[in-house]
Design an enzyme around this catalytic site. Structure first.
Site, PDB file in Angstrom:
ATOM      1  N   ARG A  79      -7.325  -0.500  -6.904  1.00 15.87           N
ATOM      2  CA  ARG A  79      -7.655   0.580  -5.953  1.00 15.87           C
ATOM      3  C   ARG A  79      -7.864   1.869  -6.758  1.00 15.87           C
ATOM      4  NH1 ARG A  79      -4.236   1.035  -0.527  1.00 15.87           N
ATOM      5  NH2 ARG A  79      -6.164   2.029   0.176  1.00 15.87           N
ATOM      6  N   ASN A 136      -5.430  12.382   0.557  1.00 19.43           N
ATOM      7  CA  ASN A 136      -4.538  11.532   1.358  1.00 19.43           C
ATOM      8  C   ASN A 136      -5.389  10.764   2.374  1.00 19.43           C
ATOM      9  OD1 ASN A 136      -1.859  10.584   1.991  1.00 19.43           O
ATOM     10  ND2 ASN A 136      -1.984  11.751   3.884  1.00 19.43           N
ATOM     11  N   LYS A 137      -4.742   9.934   3.140  1.00 22.13           N
ATOM     12  CA  LYS A 137      -5.417   9.059   4.111  1.00 22.13           C
ATOM     13  C   LYS A 137      -6.466   9.817   4.921  1.00 22.13           C
ATOM     14  CE  LYS A 137      -5.081   5.541   4.536  1.00 22.13           C
ATOM     15  NZ  LYS A 137      -6.048   4.682   3.794  1.00 22.13           N
ATOM     16  N   ASP A 173      -2.024  10.643  -2.120  1.00 20.55           N
ATOM     17  CA  ASP A 173      -2.410   9.633  -3.112  1.00 20.55           C
ATOM     18  C   ASP A 173      -2.736  10.248  -4.461  1.00 20.55           C
ATOM     19  OD1 ASP A 173      -2.953   8.312  -0.390  1.00 20.55           O
ATOM     20  OD2 ASP A 173      -2.901   6.698  -1.875  1.00 20.55           O
ATOM     21  N   GLN A 179      -1.823   2.135  10.009  1.00 24.09           N
ATOM     22  CA  GLN A 179      -0.526   2.274   9.319  1.00 24.09           C
ATOM     23  C   GLN A 179       0.475   3.036  10.181  1.00 24.09           C
ATOM     24  OE1 GLN A 179      -3.507   2.867   7.890  1.00 24.09           O
ATOM     25  NE2 GLN A 179      -3.535   2.376   5.719  1.00 24.09           N
ATOM     26  N   ARG A 195       0.866  -1.181   0.000  1.00 21.55           N
ATOM     27  CA  ARG A 195       0.000   0.000   0.000  1.00 21.55           C
ATOM     28  C   ARG A 195       0.900   1.228   0.000  1.00 21.55           C
ATOM     29  NH1 ARG A 195       2.464   1.890   3.653  1.00 21.55           N
ATOM     30  NH2 ARG A 195       0.900   3.525   3.736  1.00 21.55           N
ATOM     31  N   GLY A 196       0.253   2.407  -0.139  1.00 23.45           N
ATOM     32  CA  GLY A 196       1.046   3.629  -0.325  1.00 23.45           C
ATOM     33  C   GLY A 196       1.136   3.891  -1.828  1.00 23.45           C
ATOM     34  N   ALA A 197       0.809   5.117  -2.230  1.00 25.26           N
ATOM     35  CA  ALA A 197       0.622   5.404  -3.658  1.00 25.26           C
ATOM     36  C   ALA A 197       1.826   5.029  -4.544  1.00 25.26           C
ATOM     37  CB  ALA A 197       0.247   6.875  -3.825  1.00 25.26           C
TER      38      ALA A 197
HETATM   39  O1  MRU Z   1      -4.505   3.065   2.258  1.00 23.42           O
HETATM   40  P1  MRU Z   1      -3.030   3.301   2.116  1.00 23.42           P
HETATM   41  O2  MRU Z   1      -2.216   2.749   3.241  1.00 23.42           O
HETATM   42  O3  MRU Z   1      -2.535   2.870   0.756  1.00 23.42           O
HETATM   43  O4  MRU Z   1      -2.891   4.886   2.175  1.00 23.42           O
HETATM   44  C1  MRU Z   1      -1.615   5.440   2.040  1.00 23.42           C
HETATM   45  C2  MRU Z   1      -1.593   6.906   2.220  1.00 23.42           C
HETATM   46  O5  MRU Z   1      -2.599   7.547   2.404  1.00 23.42           O
HETATM   47  C3  MRU Z   1      -0.268   7.567   2.081  1.00 23.42           C
HETATM   48  O6  MRU Z   1      -0.200   8.716   2.865  1.00 23.42           O
HETATM   49  C4  MRU Z   1      -0.062   7.984   0.609  1.00 23.42           C
HETATM   50  O7  MRU Z   1      -0.278   6.901  -0.243  1.00 23.42           O
HETATM   51  C5  MRU Z   1       1.285   8.530   0.371  1.00 23.42           C
HETATM   52  S1  MRU Z   1       2.519   7.271   0.459  1.00 23.42           S
HETATM   53  C6  MRU Z   1       4.023   7.933   0.108  1.00 23.42           C
END
Ligand code: MRU
Length: 346
Positions: free
Chosen positions: A94, A248-249, A238, A197, A51-53
């Site tokens: 996603r 973002n999250k 994201d 996370q 996970r993470g963009a």
């Molecule tokens: O649901 P996730 O864990 O994929 O969400 C991740 C985030 O929101 C991060 O802050 C974002 O992807 C940036 S990662 C460098």
């Protein structure tokens, strides 16, 4: 410190296939899962193995390599048509992180020009995407840390570290660089319900690095800021819209509102591959809705009262007006708006 930062590898191409660090098992277990089919890679993205963009984008790029291998073996003449179903499955994994679509489009452009065995050419491109991401993170680390004028602690949300990228991290890249140069004294990390996370991943990464990390429950941020304990909120993204709005999250938007109220600065750190100039504003960014069970349960155990329902949007959008700085590898945009974003993206 740098070597340790590099040792956290969420995504790696090992021998003949893809390995993903199973982030669902962290921090209890460090386990890599093997993938040799694009369908499995799409599932891994959907199920949060990775996970993470930026990490999702890199993973999808390697997923395309696996798809090309399979399709070419099945039909050396018809593979370009057949692979479209795999590209679609990866894209459907996603919806919010634009890096996923960005990486697939980049490889689709390469596919168009391939004659013969596609694997070596696509693997080289996927590796380039991976390496460029690490280089971008290091550059953003320097640029972001340079914005911090006097030594302070910072607050971060979710995990925007090495685990969420090709390596080094975006927001946590700034933390790594800022800690090394004495500008950042420590990190407060939101635990980040419902996936935790912050508690499971950011805390783990920071402990590996020897950077002081203090976890807090989501609702603590206002109290933290009121007490003057932090100078900056630093987060990843994201998807950033053409006007500088930032997805973002879930919970990030609330932090930006609180930061403005308390005179705390708000920094977003993300590679140019996270900027979506095709999306005019944050209103047009698709927000992933995940299963209510992620909120109703904890570690597989129901914690909410039976009969209660739950709403589980995975991301929110912070308006550009609440962002003090967007840091990409192309430069820093202060007080972002559409004109400044266009100038930065060229
Ligand atoms: O649901 P996730 O864990 O994929 O969400 C991740 C985030 O929101 C991060 O802050 C974002 O992807 C940036 S990662 C460098």
């Amino acid at each position: 410190m740098t070597d340790q930062a590099d040792s956290v590898e969420a995504v790696r191409w090992q021998g003949n296939g893809l390995q993903l660090l199973d982030q669902r098992a962290l921090p209890q277990e460090v386990v890599y899962l093997d993938y040799d089919r694009a369908g499995g890679v799409a599932e891994a993205i959907r199920d949060m193995v990775v996970r993470g963009a930026p990490a999702i984008g890199i993973t999808a790029a390697y997923g395309v390599v696996l798809a090309a291998r399979t399709r070419f073996a099945q039909s050396p003449e018809g593979w370009k048509q057949a692979i479209e179903a795999d590209l679609q499955a990866l894209a459907d994994a996603r919806p919010t992180a634009v890096n996923l679509f960005w990486a697939i489009e980049r490889l689709r452009g390469v596919i168009a020009g391939i004659e013969g065995d596609p694997e070596p050419v696509l693997l080289a491109e996927a590796r380039r995407i991976h390496e460029e991401d690490i280089a971008a993170n290091r550059r953003m680390g320097e640029l972001g840390a340079a914005l911090i004028e006097s030594p302070c602690a910072i607050l971060t949300h979710c995990n925007a570290g090495a685990l969420a990228t090709g390596g080094y991290g975006t927001a946590l890249g700034v933390v790594r660089a800022g800690f090394a140069s004495g500008r950042i004294t420590g990190v407060y990390a939101d635990e980040t319900r419902p996936w935790l996370q912050g508690a499971r991943l950011t805390a783990w990464e920071m402990v590996q690095e020897g950077i002081p990390v203090t976890l807090q429950a989501e609702g603590t941020a206002a109290h933290l800021m009121k007490q003057g304990r932090i100078g900056w909120v630093i987060v990843g993204s994201d998807r950033i819209a053409a006007n500088g709005d930032v997805a973002n999250k879930i919970g990030t938007y609330g932090l930006a509102v609180l930061a403005r109220h308390h005179g705390v600065k708000f920094m977003v750190v993300a590679p140019a591959s996270t900027v979506d100039m095709k999306v005019a504003s944050g209103d047009d960014i698709p927000i992933e809705q995940r299963s209510p069970d992620e909120v109703l349960c904890l570690a597989g155990q129901r914690i909410a009262a039976e009969g209660a329902s739950a709403w589980n949007p995975a991301f929110d959008v912070t308006p550009a007006a609440l962002v003090d700085a967007i840091v990409t590898e192309r430069g820093v945009v202060l007080n972002p708006d559409a004109g400044k974003m266009r100038a930065m993206m060229g």
